[in-house]
Every structure is written in C-alpha cells, then in structure tokens.
Design an enzyme around this catalytic site. Sequence first.
Site, short mmCIF file in Angstrom:
data_model
loop_
_atom_site.label_atom_id
_atom_site.label_comp_id
_atom_site.label_asym_id
_atom_site.label_seq_id
_atom_site.Cartn_x
_atom_site.Cartn_y
_atom_site.Cartn_z
N HIS A 158 0.84 -1.21 0.00
CA HIS A 158 0.00 0.00 0.00
C HIS A 158 0.87 1.26 0.00
O HIS A 158 0.58 2.24 -0.68
CB HIS A 158 -0.86 0.06 1.27
N VAL A 203 4.51 -5.63 -4.59
CA VAL A 203 5.66 -5.56 -3.68
C VAL A 203 5.75 -6.90 -2.95
O VAL A 203 4.73 -7.43 -2.49
CB VAL A 203 5.49 -4.40 -2.68
N GLN A 251 -18.00 -6.76 -0.49
CA GLN A 251 -17.13 -7.57 -1.32
C GLN A 251 -16.74 -8.89 -0.64
O GLN A 251 -15.91 -9.63 -1.16
CB GLN A 251 -15.90 -6.78 -1.76
O1 PAF Z 1 -7.95 -3.83 -2.93
C1 PAF Z 1 -8.62 -3.46 -1.94
O2 PAF Z 1 -8.09 -3.24 -0.85
C2 PAF Z 1 -10.13 -3.30 -2.06
O3 PAF Z 1 -10.66 -4.24 -2.92
C3 PAF Z 1 -10.55 -1.88 -2.46
C4 PAF Z 1 -10.03 -1.51 -3.85
C5 PAF Z 1 -10.02 -0.87 -1.44
C6 PAF Z 1 -12.08 -1.78 -2.48
O4 PAF Z 1 -12.63 -2.07 -1.24
#
Ligand code: PAF
Length: 254
Positions: A38, A177, A62
């Site tokens: 990140h 990474v 999700q």
């Molecule tokens: O990759 C992620 O962490 C998630 O799928 C995202 C893009 C933040 C959407 O909730």
Amino acid sequence: MIEIIRNANAARDRLRGLSRQGHSIGFVPTMGALHEGHLSLVGRAGAENEKVVVSIYVNPTQYDDPDDLANYPRPLEQDLEKAETAGAHIAFLPDYEEIYADAYRFRVTENQLSRELEGAHRSGHFDGVLTVVLKLFGIVRPDRAYFGEKDWQQLQLVRDMASAFFLDLEVVSCPTVRESDGLAMSSRNARLAPVERSIAPEFHRVLSSGRPTSEMESALKNAGFKVDYVERRGERVLGAVRLGKVRLIDNVEA
Ligand code: PAF
C-alpha cells in the site's frame, strides 16, 4: 498532521476545493492494515500528484465469507501513521452509513471477467469492489487512482469500469511488492501460522516456474496448498491457493 475526514459530503467539498485551487489529486483506496505494498502506492501517488488521499474502509459487500470480514485486521492508529509517513495528506474514513446510505440498492455488475478466476470462487465479490470503488471515485474525484498488480483482476475491472462509465481519471497500475522470499505482500500474510508462512513463498516460486499450469497445480498441492485455480491469461499466470484458513492470490508475467 494527516487530515482525517469521515463524512462523504465533507470529503467531496474539501477535495473539490483543492481541485479548484489547481491541486492534482492522487487516490489510494484501501481497506487498511497497510503494508509496504500500500505504501508504495501512496509514494507513487505523492510523486505524481500534489495531494494524496488514502481511504480506509473495510467494504462488507465484497465479502461472501463473514469470518473473512470479521477477521480483517483494523489497526487504525498505525495505518494513519504509516499513511502520513508515506506522504498522504488526507485520510478518508467513512462508515457503512456514509457509503451505503442506499443500503446497496444500486450496484455495479460486470458480466464477463468478474465471473471468472476470483469471481468464480467469491460470489458477488467484484460487484462489491466495483460499487465501492465507483462511490469512492465519486466522492474523491481523483485525477489518478492507484491499484496494485497483485489484485490483477481487480485492476483490469476497475480500469474497464472507468472506461465504460467515461470517468475522468487515470487508473495507474503499480507492481506487486514482495517479501525478500518472493511472497506477495498482503494483509492476510499476518494470519499465516509459522509453518504456513514457511510454505507460502513456494506459491510465487511455482507460479514463476514457466511450467504448464497443470504441473504447477500438482506442485502446489504437493507443497501443502489447497488450490482454487492456476490459470494462464494472455501474458499472465494467475493463482489462488489456501493454506489453512488463509487464502492467498498472486500473479506473474507468463
Ligand atoms: O484492494 C482493496 O483493498 C479493495 O478491494 C478496495 C479496492 C479498497 C475496495 O474495497
């Protein structure tokens, strides 16, 4: 100090103001539990934009597995510190009521790629991802949004959605990474038991081996993984495996 905004309208007003003042906005959407992967996105966003926004929101739509959602780590204080050190200016921290005031009545559905690979194993996953990303784009209105190649299918779908809906932003893909032993960085790695952690790098080694996917699958099973899929797509080999309760995904150039 990193500026924290929790309210969607306040975030939209603040960011619209910054855009009007001529600042370019780079956006890194995350679910928190930030790791070097990140932070590399935040760093790249900072190199290419004047203002960097990180969102931290564990998006329930999700997830098809309630345990996975419940176990997702939420180390907010550390995340804010890491985001700030990596160069983020604004942290957007909405809650469910902010994001889903419509109670998920409206959603984005893609009918091809989202049904394959990850989508074939995680029902409704990409509807949830695309919906929350579209909402976040609507709030933040970034010039550029940064996504890691580790989630290759997510990256393709977000890019295709941005094009399909004529969104005025650039979707920037950033390399995966890895730990020094090759394991792709993931918030889930922390949940691997020591013995699972010692097996985990074999996943990347096998995917990179250049062997036929059927042989890769056997090699992974022999190493102790449960294999959801190993598939070649154009220039890439993609895989998803499970070690105990932890599911890992990765992909490499074929
Ligand atoms: O990759 C992620 O962490 C998630 O799928 C995202 C893009 C933040 C959407 O909730």
